[in-house]
Design an enzyme around this catalytic site. Structure first.
Site, PDB file in Angstrom:
ATOM      1  CB  SER D  61      42.304   7.917 -16.279  1.00  0.00           C
ATOM      2  OG  SER D  61      40.983   7.440 -16.290  1.00  0.00           O
ATOM      3  CE  LYS D  64      41.291   6.258 -19.459  1.00  0.00           C
ATOM      4  NZ  LYS D  64      40.218   7.289 -19.292  1.00  0.00           N
ATOM      5  CE1 TYR D 188      40.209   2.090 -19.839  1.00  0.00           C
ATOM      6  CE2 TYR D 188      38.167   1.477 -18.747  1.00  0.00           C
ATOM      7  CZ  TYR D 188      39.071   2.444 -19.133  1.00  0.00           C
ATOM      8  OH  TYR D 188      38.847   3.760 -18.821  1.00  0.00           O
ATOM      9  CE1 TYR D 240      39.360  11.399 -19.394  1.00  0.00           C
ATOM     10  CE2 TYR D 240      39.249  12.170 -17.124  1.00  0.00           C
ATOM     11  CZ  TYR D 240      39.611  11.213 -18.050  1.00  0.00           C
ATOM     12  OH  TYR D 240      40.200  10.076 -17.629  1.00  0.00           O
ATOM     13  CB  VAL D 258      38.603   8.481 -11.204  1.00  0.00           C
ATOM     14  CG1 VAL D 258      38.693   6.975 -11.031  1.00  0.00           C
ATOM     15  CG2 VAL D 258      37.374   9.023 -10.502  1.00  0.00           C
TER      16      VAL D 258
END
Lengths: 278, 278, 278, 278
Positions: D61, D64, D188, D240, D258
């Site tokens: 992630s 991103k 993705y 998050y 992760v």
């Protein structure tokens, strides 16, 4: 600096759409929405202002920064057993999250969290005693003994605050309230009804500018780490579900109040108070 | 019939796990969980009972059937502007749905809905007047003038009902309450504290067995269509988020109460009241 | 009976606002919304109809009654490990509840639940085998070997069903899907694309009228208890978040489909199929 | 600086509880959780490292941040029509908020938002073309042409990513996806499978340290305002529903993955990359 502020105030004075005052608190609904004030307090002790910087207004939710600071002083990190420190992603008065999380509010700046903070710092005292201590603390922060509570605003909220009563009873139903709900709400509404002008508010924020010390008075209020953390919390959720927007556009820790005030902190630079009731 | 009831009562008497009484209402927490009563009232006027059918118990939420019937009589279908008639899919005291639907409860049997029903039928009267009318109505349904309210239970709930206070204030924050919240809640807790025995309760349900007419007294209480509709509502959400389970296993319209009672209607056949406080 | 049906059809024919066809499934969007059919099948074997009772239409979600019946036959009550039997209180395609309840759908009539039912009865077989068995079962129920699947409708849904794909993948992410998702969805869309006319549909529902036995053919389909339970489920949540409304107004177990059909059961009296695509 | 890093690495090496690797992505589950790397890149061009700073890991992630930067470059503020910039208050893969807000993700760092960003920057191109551009961009940021995608990890995710498929189909059901879902998800998963070591990652973050310019290469990547805004977004929701916790404890903009990596930015001071797969 004074020129910049004057220019901002001049630009604002030409704007015709000045927004709307909060109409759900009768006393606030009567405020003239065309007013404007802006003050910048520097660690050097200088304060620059534009607009009606001596006009008192109701700081409302900005007071949550001061009660949070008090609560961290009294309880330290054990405060976080009562209230979380995550964004809620919901409006300031949402109850949905409270049900999913068994009566523990997401953070100390949503209404439920601020009510929990009041309950946590009451510690068996009467609302009046707590309020006296809070006012004393804010006077100390702002180095100004004239700051008081606007009793009319407090009573006005008390009469119409069904949502806050609902939040408090909801937390109580999970065993999360230690004191009588009416006492806690009474103290909460008086806290929100603290009246300050933009100069006083900017000066009260100075301790968050200089690592926990009010550089003007030279007094240490909180540790440098705690000041940084309070700033982080303000940046994260100082504006409810508009916090991301504020962080993206402005990029400073800040706390808004429904009375039209905002306190913003530029670390190591300045404490900024704005008031635009509309 | 008597043999069947006796057999059921005998089977129950041999069960060692009799469940638990509701412990959040102090007066109910003191009830002996091993008690049991069962009464079946027939349109012919016969009533068969087993167990301690003369022991009074707190009907609690079963009372919502009677206030709903009163409310439909007073307000007709305009009642549905105040409260919905869809299952909530949530526990009896959930507040999540209320926020999503702007303070309008899903149905008249969840707590929020029942409180809204009380507010709707109060119509400017005092709680005492409303309660007098309600007791009179239930006495008329059950053809028994001895039915009263257990004041101790009512006060016991009043003192601990933070969740219901929260629900009422929450609805009020959407402008959905017409009367003072403490008056409405006071009436609501007294309604829940109505004390009946299983015989009285079974007899009070007879009007739902025979198309709106109490076949024993010959009095028409509601129209046939309304009786069928009240039965449909009981089947749909008479047991909160256990309604589907009850409909699947039992298949009869029914309404439970936290005091341990259930009223079930077998249309055209019988009105059945059971009491098992555990 | 015939007179009543003719009168209804005549009344309907005079109505100018005939609603709207579902526009998200291309093949259904092309159906003429002014059509109407109504059939009533009696246990005596008589079938009364009005309107275009021979016009085939897509039964869509009404098929869920038949797959649920098959699933209860194959799996018995262990089906309820895969899917709940409580109302969802949400629209037919909501995913919120699925997240809160770890991928277990609330009931077999919402889309997620119906997809789970297909997955549960597939048992390692190919979609084609499952569909052959299902069609055979429905032909047997309706005593009519001409019933088939409209392949065009099935493919039309397959191409546009992002929401159902999302629901299926969501359940799979909780480990709740046993078969390949595309296979399950393919079978599901074909099941929804079964084409029947109102006479066939009314006849297919007869086993729910007479305690599990098709009184016309004399064949027992399910036990009396199971028939009663399927009826209870239809009454409870046959119409998604409009189920309470339907139960209140109509009072009969029923199941609607987005193609405009409804199957309603009057226990011991009649099986009723209506079709009004708008 | 090197001493501090060595001390940290030494302290870590003595810890026996090293956490757990993500077990839902098969290729990541095989990584040895006892590994550790830490790199600090300074605007001066110096890079200090400790631990296995040359060991490639899956940035997951953290990627991103780079796609968001690309998306702001291609689309400017119109990106915010596709994705919000508020904290979600929910886990990274929650779908609840998506339903309430009609398929528009709360922010670009939750999975749904990152998938929407990929869809937004694909602009009719093939996944391979988009990935080539992305890899080129990251190589340019890190000034290192050896960075590639770990195809095995990408395929491993593709096979098990039911939740992400569900999110993508869910957005598509609201008409929020412009490209074929499998293409977008393929891109993705490849983006998440970019393999970097901690030195490369720290260097790639340098443009966020010095107002949008990579001070080492002297190249301007984004405007100063945009760099500040990307930092604000990382601080707000880079972790998050653990973002508030991270902001409170660490106080730096950061983004976790992760795979065990974190990129943190100390504005005007350093870009810091840590890797601890457990």
């Amino acid at each position: 600096m004074q020129d910049i502020l004057d220019e901002i105030a001049f630009d604002i004075s030409g704007m015709t759409d000045r927004g709307q005052v909060a109409d759900y608190i009768p006393e606030l609904a009567a405020v003239d929405p065309s007013q404007f004030a802006l003050s910048v307090a520097l660690p050097s002790g200088e304060v620059f202002s534009a607009g009606c910087a001596n006009q008192l207004f109701s700081i409302q939710s900005i007071s949550k920064v001061f009660t949070l600071t008090m609560a961290l002083g009294k309880l330290g990190d054990s405060l976080w057993h009562r209230v979380g420190r995550e964004p809620s992603g919901d409006p300031f008065n949402s109850i949905v999250q409270l049900e999913h999380e068994h009566g523990k509010p997401r953070n100390p700046f949503i209404n439920a969290g601020a009510i929990a903070v009041v309950d946590a710092i009451m510690m068996g005292h009467q609302p009046k005693e707590l309020l006296a201590e809070l006012i004393q603390f804010i006077r100390y922060l702002a180095h100004d003994n004239s700051i008081t509570i606007d009793e009319g605003v407090a009573l006005s909220e008390l009469a119409t605050g069904h949502r806050n009563s609902s939040l408090a009873h909801f937390m109580a139903s999970f065993g999360q309230m230690e004191h009588d709900i009416n006492c806690v709400l009474g103290a909460y509404y008086h806290q929100c009804a603290i009246a300050m002008n933009s100069e006083q508010l900017a000066k009260a924020g100075l301790f968050l500018v200089s690592q926990g010390t009010n550089a003007v008075t030279g007094k240490r209020i909180v540790s440098a780490q705690r000041a940084r953390r309070i700033n982080a919390l303000m940046l994260m959720f100082g504006h409810y579900d508009g916090s991301g927007e504020f962080a993206y556009r402005v990029g400073l820790p800040g706390k808004s109040g429904v009375g039209g005030g905002i306190l913003a902190i530029a670390p190591n630079k300045a404490s900024i108070a704005v008031w635009s009731p509309g």
